[in-house]
Structures are given as C-alpha cells and as structure tokens.
Design an enzyme around this catalytic site. Structure first.
Site, short mmCIF file in Angstrom:
data_model
loop_
_atom_site.label_atom_id
_atom_site.label_comp_id
_atom_site.label_asym_id
_atom_site.label_seq_id
_atom_site.Cartn_x
_atom_site.Cartn_y
_atom_site.Cartn_z
N ARG A 150 -93.92 23.23 23.62
CA ARG A 150 -93.05 22.97 22.50
C ARG A 150 -91.52 22.70 22.98
O ARG A 150 -90.82 22.01 22.17
CB ARG A 150 -93.10 24.45 21.52
CG ARG A 150 -94.49 24.21 21.01
CD ARG A 150 -94.34 25.45 19.76
NE ARG A 150 -95.67 24.99 18.98
CZ ARG A 150 -96.27 25.99 18.06
NH1 ARG A 150 -95.39 27.26 17.99
NH2 ARG A 150 -97.09 25.76 17.23
N ASP A 177 -87.51 28.83 3.51
CA ASP A 177 -88.38 28.80 5.11
C ASP A 177 -87.14 28.54 6.01
O ASP A 177 -86.03 28.10 5.66
CB ASP A 177 -89.22 27.52 5.02
CG ASP A 177 -90.26 27.76 6.17
OD1 ASP A 177 -91.30 28.30 5.91
OD2 ASP A 177 -89.93 27.48 7.34
#
Ligand SMILES: C[S@@+](CC[C@H](N)C(=O)[O-])C[C@H]1O[C@@H](n2cnc3c(N)ncnc32)[C@H](O)[C@@H]1O
Length: 278
Positions: free
Chosen positions: A37, A143
C-alpha cells in the site's frame, strides 16, 4: 520499478506510528499489505527506504499533507447500500417513533461513512418511512479518507454498491449515467459530509449531540484500547438513551459500561445509559 522492501523493525515502527494517529492497526500478518500500500507514497515523497518515510511522516514540513494522503491509502473502504439492513430498520422503527414522541427531530451521525452508501441509505429509508418531516432530519457523515469523501461529494456509484439495493429504489432515487448511477439531488442534499479522525476526542465532541450514531465496520481495524477510547468519546455525542450501531463483527460488551446492549431477534445495538456521564 522494483519493490521497496519493508524490514520487520521498520514495519513495527511504522505500523505503531499509524495506529497512534489513525487507530488502524496492521497486525504482523499484514506486513506485506502495508508494504504494497505504501509503495507509491514512498515514490511520491521521493524517499528510498521505509526508515526515511517514517522520518518524513514525523519531521517533513509537508508531513500533514502526507498524513492526509496516507489516510486514503490505508483504509479499507468496502461498503454498499442497504448493508446490514436490520439495524437500519431499527432506525426507521423505534428510533424514529421515539423521535416523533420527543418533538419530531432526528439527528443521525454516520461516523465512518466511507464513500457514502451508509448515510445515503439512511436518508432514503427515512424519506420512504415518512414519519418525520425532511426538514427535521439531520444526517451528518464523516470519514478519515479525503478520497472516500470526494466520492461522497460526487455521488456516483457502480454495480457493486447496489448488491443489496431493491430495483425500485434504484429507479426512484438514482439517475443512470455511463455504466453507473448518480444519487438524486433530493437525497444528496439530506446529508452533510465532513472529514474527521475518530481518535480526535475533541473533534468527536464537536460534532454535537445525536439520537443515533452508526459506526459500523470500523472498530475491527482498531485495537481494544482504541475501540474503548472511540466508543467512550461517542457517549459525549449521544443523548442519554441514544443509539449506537456497530458492525455485526464488532462488540463492546466487555469494553465499557456506558452503554446497555440490546439484542433483538434481528439486530444488535447499544443504548447510552441514562445515567452515563456526558
Ligand atoms: C469498511 S468502511 C465502513 C463503511 C460503512 N460504515 C459500512 O459499514 O459500510 C471503514 C471506514 O472507516 C474509515 N476510518 C478508518 N479509520 C478511521 C478513523 N480513525 N477516523 C474516521 N474514519 C476512519 C475508513 O476511511 C473507511 O472509509
């Protein structure tokens, strides 16, 4: 382009730094997931090793911008409309009925809304139920990931998001466009989106008081002390008796005594105790 390898010690240092900041905990089995990632982030920051990247996150003048990028890279944004519907039915059922009795106002917070499917489902279901006037419903959604929030603002969804959506809902509340659908403006304007890190207790308190908080499929990424910290902060953003909905793989039964668990045949949820300190 060759892969930059993360050594064990670098992995431990970096994952602890990330957990401290965002709560998201990469256990030992996820070393290579983290390595993969972060590859593009190392390139973007023009560093050659994970040791340098660790230093960059702590000392670079651009570190806040990098943390913000990292928030989008690290999180799992899996979500879809009408997910775990039984809990949403509690919202349009007893939570809404109670709101009607208490004056007709309902305040809901989708605490980690990812790309928006959860709060938009809440908006559609409350609208359909017709128990409360649209102007008396407040739906807020936050978020950590700026990228996910960008998708909320766009309001465009593809097939996977609709795996549990009844066709009549699609025709009523969505407009087809090039292989996907835009959510209708009528639903879009019912939800207010904002960026938040749930580990920031002050920010959580600043969101205000709600009748119900949905924080589903988020705590699984946190370790137990962080889960406790977050749900205890939620108690400050809930009215006494307010409802907390977690994902079905998440439980806070032994973590805190601020909530009363409610187990019905269809759904499990929590209510803030009347006497819990605010
Ligand atoms: C799997 S999604 C869950 C979406 C939705 N609640 C659902 O159940 O379908 C998890 C979300 O949690 C967000 N998240 C992770 N850590 C967070 C934090 N510290 N603060 C706010 N959001 C966070 C991620 O960005 C991601 O969008």
């Amino acid at each position: 382009m060759s892969t930059i390898i993360i050594e064990q010690a670098e992995f431990t240092a970096l994952r602890d730094l990330i957990a401290q900041r965002f709560g998201i905990y990469y256990d030992d089995s996820k070393q290579f997931l983290l390595q993969s990632r972060l590859q593009t982030r190392l390139l973007k920051c023009r560093v050659n090793t994970f040791v340098e990247y660790h230093r960059y996150l702590q000392l670079s003048a651009d570190r806040e911008a990098e943390w913000s990028e990292l928030a989008s890279v690290l999180s799992n944004n899996e979500t879809y409309f009408f997910r775990e519907k039984a809990q949403l039915e509690v919202l349009v059922g007893e939570v809404s009925d109670e709101a009607v009795k208490m004056g007709g106002r309902l305040r809901v917070w989708s605490a980690a809304c990812s790309t928006g499917e959860e709060p938009f489902t809440i908006a559609m279901m409350l609208r359909e139920s017709g128990k409360l006037r649209p102007g008396s419903i407040s739906i807020r959604a936050g978020d950590l990931s700026p990228k996910a929030l960008g998708k909320c603002a766009e309001g465009f969804y593809r097939e996977l998001s609709f795996r549990a959506t009844p066709p009549e809902v699609i025709s009523k509340y969505f407009r087809p466009f090039e292989g996907g659908f835009f959510i209708s403006d009528e639903i879009k304007k019912m939800v207010e989106f904002f960026r938040i890190n749930l580990l920031d207790a002050k920010a959580v308190e600043g969101v205000g008081i709600h009748d119900a908080i949905f924080c589903r499929n988020v705590l699984i990424y946190f370790d137990k002390p962080t889960q406790k910290r977050v749900v205890e902060a939620f108690a400050k953003a809930l009215r006494p008796g307010g409802y907390l909905f977690l994902g079905h793989a998440e439980s806070i039964m032994r973590l805190t005594d601020l909530y009363q668990p409610v187990v019905t045949q269809k759904a499990v949820f929590y209510r803030k105790k009347q006497d819990a300190a605010n």
